[in-house]
Scaffold this motif. Structure first.
Motif, PDB file in Angstrom:
ATOM      1  N   VAL A   1     -10.261   6.949 -20.281  1.00  0.00           N
ATOM      2  CA  VAL A   1     -10.578   7.435 -18.939  1.00  0.00           C
ATOM      3  C   VAL A   1      -9.718   6.636 -17.962  1.00  0.00           C
ATOM      4  CG1 VAL A   1     -12.863   8.388 -19.321  1.00  0.00           C
ATOM      5  CG2 VAL A   1     -12.648   5.934 -18.955  1.00  0.00           C
ATOM      6  N   ILE A   2      -8.922   7.359 -17.194  1.00  0.00           N
ATOM      7  CA  ILE A   2      -7.924   6.748 -16.303  1.00  0.00           C
ATOM      8  C   ILE A   2      -8.293   7.063 -14.855  1.00  0.00           C
ATOM      9  CG2 ILE A   2      -5.476   6.593 -15.726  1.00  0.00           C
ATOM     10  CD1 ILE A   2      -6.181   5.652 -18.579  1.00  0.00           C
ATOM     11  N   PRO A   3      -8.444   6.026 -14.009  1.00  0.00           N
ATOM     12  CA  PRO A   3      -8.895   6.268 -12.633  1.00  0.00           C
ATOM     13  C   PRO A   3      -7.841   6.969 -11.777  1.00  0.00           C
ATOM     14  CG  PRO A   3      -8.296   3.963 -12.923  1.00  0.00           C
ATOM     15  CD  PRO A   3      -8.233   4.593 -14.283  1.00  0.00           C
ATOM     16  N   ARG A   4      -8.329   7.832 -10.884  1.00  0.00           N
ATOM     17  CA  ARG A   4      -7.470   8.510  -9.905  1.00  0.00           C
ATOM     18  C   ARG A   4      -7.785   7.909  -8.539  1.00  0.00           C
ATOM     19  NH1 ARG A   4      -9.957  13.305 -11.644  1.00  0.00           N
ATOM     20  NH2 ARG A   4      -9.859  14.101  -9.515  1.00  0.00           N
ATOM     21  N   TYR A   5      -6.827   7.155  -8.013  1.00  0.00           N
ATOM     22  CA  TYR A   5      -7.073   6.289  -6.856  1.00  0.00           C
ATOM     23  C   TYR A   5      -7.565   7.055  -5.630  1.00  0.00           C
ATOM     24  CZ  TYR A   5      -4.109   3.444  -9.910  1.00  0.00           C
ATOM     25  OH  TYR A   5      -3.577   2.806 -10.996  1.00  0.00           O
ATOM     26  N   GLY A   6      -7.090   8.275  -5.443  1.00  0.00           N
ATOM     27  CA  GLY A   6      -7.441   9.038  -4.256  1.00  0.00           C
ATOM     28  C   GLY A   6      -8.888   9.496  -4.212  1.00  0.00           C
ATOM     29  N   THR A   7      -9.635   9.300  -5.307  1.00  0.00           N
ATOM     30  CA  THR A   7     -11.032   9.733  -5.350  1.00  0.00           C
ATOM     31  C   THR A   7     -12.010   8.599  -5.047  1.00  0.00           C
ATOM     32  OG1 THR A   7     -11.305   9.255  -7.718  1.00  0.00           O
ATOM     33  CG2 THR A   7     -10.413  11.426  -7.122  1.00  0.00           C
ATOM     34  N   ALA A   8     -11.526   7.421  -4.731  1.00  0.00           N
ATOM     35  CA  ALA A   8     -12.397   6.253  -4.585  1.00  0.00           C
ATOM     36  C   ALA A   8     -13.320   6.370  -3.371  1.00  0.00           C
ATOM     37  CB  ALA A   8     -11.552   4.984  -4.474  1.00  0.00           C
ATOM     38  N   PHE A   9     -14.562   5.901  -3.551  1.00  0.00           N
ATOM     39  CA  PHE A   9     -15.504   5.846  -2.442  1.00  0.00           C
ATOM     40  C   PHE A   9     -16.561   4.786  -2.734  1.00  0.00           C
ATOM     41  CE2 PHE A   9     -17.269   8.896  -5.453  1.00  0.00           C
ATOM     42  CZ  PHE A   9     -18.642   8.639  -5.462  1.00  0.00           C
ATOM     43  N   MET A  10     -17.187   4.290  -1.693  1.00  0.00           N
ATOM     44  CA  MET A  10     -18.231   3.288  -1.848  1.00  0.00           C
ATOM     45  C   MET A  10     -19.547   3.949  -2.249  1.00  0.00           C
ATOM     46  SD  MET A  10     -16.876   0.368  -1.504  1.00  0.00           S
ATOM     47  CE  MET A  10     -18.289  -0.736  -1.316  1.00  0.00           C
ATOM     48  N   ASP A  11     -20.219   3.336  -3.221  1.00  0.00           N
ATOM     49  CA  ASP A  11     -21.482   3.878  -3.726  1.00  0.00           C
ATOM     50  C   ASP A  11     -22.566   3.727  -2.655  1.00  0.00           C
ATOM     51  OD1 ASP A  11     -24.011   4.169  -5.076  1.00  0.00           O
ATOM     52  OD2 ASP A  11     -22.956   3.875  -6.974  1.00  0.00           O
ATOM     53  N   PRO A  12     -23.166   4.833  -2.187  1.00  0.00           N
ATOM     54  CA  PRO A  12     -24.151   4.732  -1.110  1.00  0.00           C
ATOM     55  C   PRO A  12     -25.518   4.236  -1.565  1.00  0.00           C
ATOM     56  CG  PRO A  12     -23.928   7.017  -1.791  1.00  0.00           C
ATOM     57  CD  PRO A  12     -22.908   6.232  -2.573  1.00  0.00           C
TER      58      PRO A  12
END
Length: 500
Positions: A93-104
């Motif tokens: 599983v390889i992360p896609r940087y543009g999808t990052a967000f802080m967990d609410p």
């Protein structure tokens, strides 16, 4: 992204990095985590059941964080997808940087980031849902020179204990406000969280379904998103489902996206709006009318719509929603502003008419505006395998754009009014019906597989695996039994209450 867009974008990373997410880099993520004291990183990815999975990393050093962002991690694919065998199941599983967000929801500062699947040779996993949709999107661009865009309308029920406070039993709740809409604050809280997670939301509102049963209150809502690329359209729905379910714990309620939870009440659909763009221009309208391109796309989608149920309507209760006079389609046709059809052409804002100026005493604004016309596919529901279902629609659009006689077919399949009106009796007899069970859906999927497998969009094994899942329900005569036996229906509805 200009300053105004950054200022109004609620995503924490956009605010910090001052750039569009599609341009985020690994160094951007590292800097954000370092300067904002991020303690945890969660890899998120959809499994075969359609739900987001989680792999947690406790951040211990910049070097460790750099490694996982650069190289991803291993997972056991056989536990995630039924079509992967245990003897060759390792995936990356390889992360896609543009999808990052802080967990609410996390107490510790936690960054979530969506991932893509790769096989043991370092290639995108051909059978992964996300890759199938990417292949479909690329094929559409290759064959047509156009971009495909879409959005979802996410309908769901909130289930709570019945109360008499502002009691609103068994009434149409469409666009209802508080206090008669009990959970509008939960919806708006979810919308703000989804927006911070990168979701592009158009609006939210209470939907028609509202009823009480056996001491419980059921209230239906909808969140509709903005047009975007197919991958982002799917993933903002997945994130929205996760957020709504997590938020339901706080409100001590349950959230269900199931297609049907009461036999005589409104079901929950997952309508998909779509369009095609050429050089940034919507091609569905030409000279103020629906274009030939739009009609060809409609015909192709209609032709493949029975097969699309194989990924869009995946449980037996799906077919209790697709019945006459329930604002859901049953026969394969299209129409304008007509909710009894498979593909609807909704209002798209009239060119040359400035309603805002009329409503606001001559308010002046820009004279030219882009058309907002879409096509609405009304068949799918909350049980959908969303990546694959939208890939089916793209395959249908490609099929229609290359089909001989498509415009004649469009005329033949056009419904000028509700198809169940008496004057449409003869027209109704000319139409094909959508599948009425998972078993029929599997047959349709197999029969249309060549359209789905072109350009290696769907691997054959994925089609076979999905058809086998559908046939395993053995539900050829189940819908009629469920309509007659409320106890049996209740047991079945409970079984699929939290599907996908």
């Amino acid at each position: 992204m200009n300053d105004a867009e950054v200022l109004m974008n609620p995503n924490d990373l956009v605010q910090f990095l001052k750039k569009n997410p599609e341009y985020f880099t690994k160094d951007d993520i590292l800097r954000f985590c370092e300067e904002n004291h991020v303690e945890m990183v969660n890899f998120r990815y959809a499994g075969g059941d359609g739900k987001l999975k989680t792999l947690n990393f406790a951040v211990s050093s910049k070097e460790q964080l750099d490694t996982i962002l650069s190289e991803g991690e291993r997972v056991d694919g056989s536990k995630l997808f039924s079509f992967i065998e245990a003897d060759s199941s390792d995936l990356y599983v390889i992360p896609r940087y543009g999808t990052a967000f802080m967990d609410p929801f996390a107490e510790a500062k936690t960054l979530n980031i969506l991932c893509s699947y790769y096989d043991g040779n370092g290639h995108p996993l051909a059978s992964s849902p996300e890759h199938i949709l990417r292949q479909a999107e690329a094929s559409f661009k290759k064959h047509t020179g156009m971009e495909f865009k879409c959005l979802g309308e996410l309908e769901y029920y909130i289930i709570s204990k019945e109360e008499t406070f502002y009691h609103r039993s068994n009434r149409i709740g469409y666009h209802e406000s508080g206090p008669f809409c009990r959970f509008c604050e939960m919806r708006t809280e979810a919308m703000l969280m989804i927006a911070r997670a990168g979701g592009k939301i158009k609006y939210g509102h209470a939907e028609a379904g509202s009823f009480t049963k056996d001491g419980y209150y059921y209230e239906q809502h909808e969140i509709e998103f903005l047009l975007t690329s197919p991958i982002l359209a799917v993933e903002q729905i997945l994130i929205a489902k996760w957020i709504l379910r997590r938020l339901s714990v706080k409100y001590e309620v349950e959230v269900s996206f199931a297609p049907k939870i009461a036999i005589d009440r409104s079901g929950s659909g997952l309508h998909i709006h779509l369009l095609a763009e050429k050089n940034g221009t919507n091609v569905l309208i030409k000279e103020g009318k629906l274009s030939d391109t739009a009609k060809r796309m409609i015909v192709g989608i209609l032709d493949i719509s029975d097969a699309a149920t194989g990924f869009g309507n995946t449980v037996p209760t799906s077919y209790l929603r697709l019945v006459p006079n329930q604002n859901a389609p049953t026969y394969i046709c299209w129409g304008e502003q007509n909710r009894s059809v498979v593909v609807r052409v909704p209002l798209g804002w009239v060119d040359g008419v400035d309603m805002a100026a009329d409503a606001n005493f001559g308010l002046k604004r820009r004279s030219e505006k882009a058309t907002r016309q879409t096509l609405e596919f009304r068949v799918a529901d909350g049980s959908a395998c969303i990546y694959e279902m939208i890939a089916c629609l793209i395959c249908g659009a490609i099929h229609g754009l290359g089909m001989n006689g498509a415009l004649t077919k469009a005329d033949e399949l056009y419904a000028s009014r509700n198809i169940f009106n008496e004057e449409c009796t003869s027209f109704l007899k000319t139409l094909r019906r959508l599948p009425i069970s998972c078993t029929e859906s599997a047959d349709a999927l197999i029969s249309k597989r060549k359209l789905l497998e072109r350009d290696d969009i769907f691997p054959p094994g994925v089609i076979d695996d999905q058809a086998a899942k559908l046939r395993a329900y053995n539900d050829s005569c189940l819908s009629e039994r469920l309509r007659r036996d409320e106890t049996l229906f209740t047991e079945c509805a409970e079984q699929y209450l939290h599907i996908n």
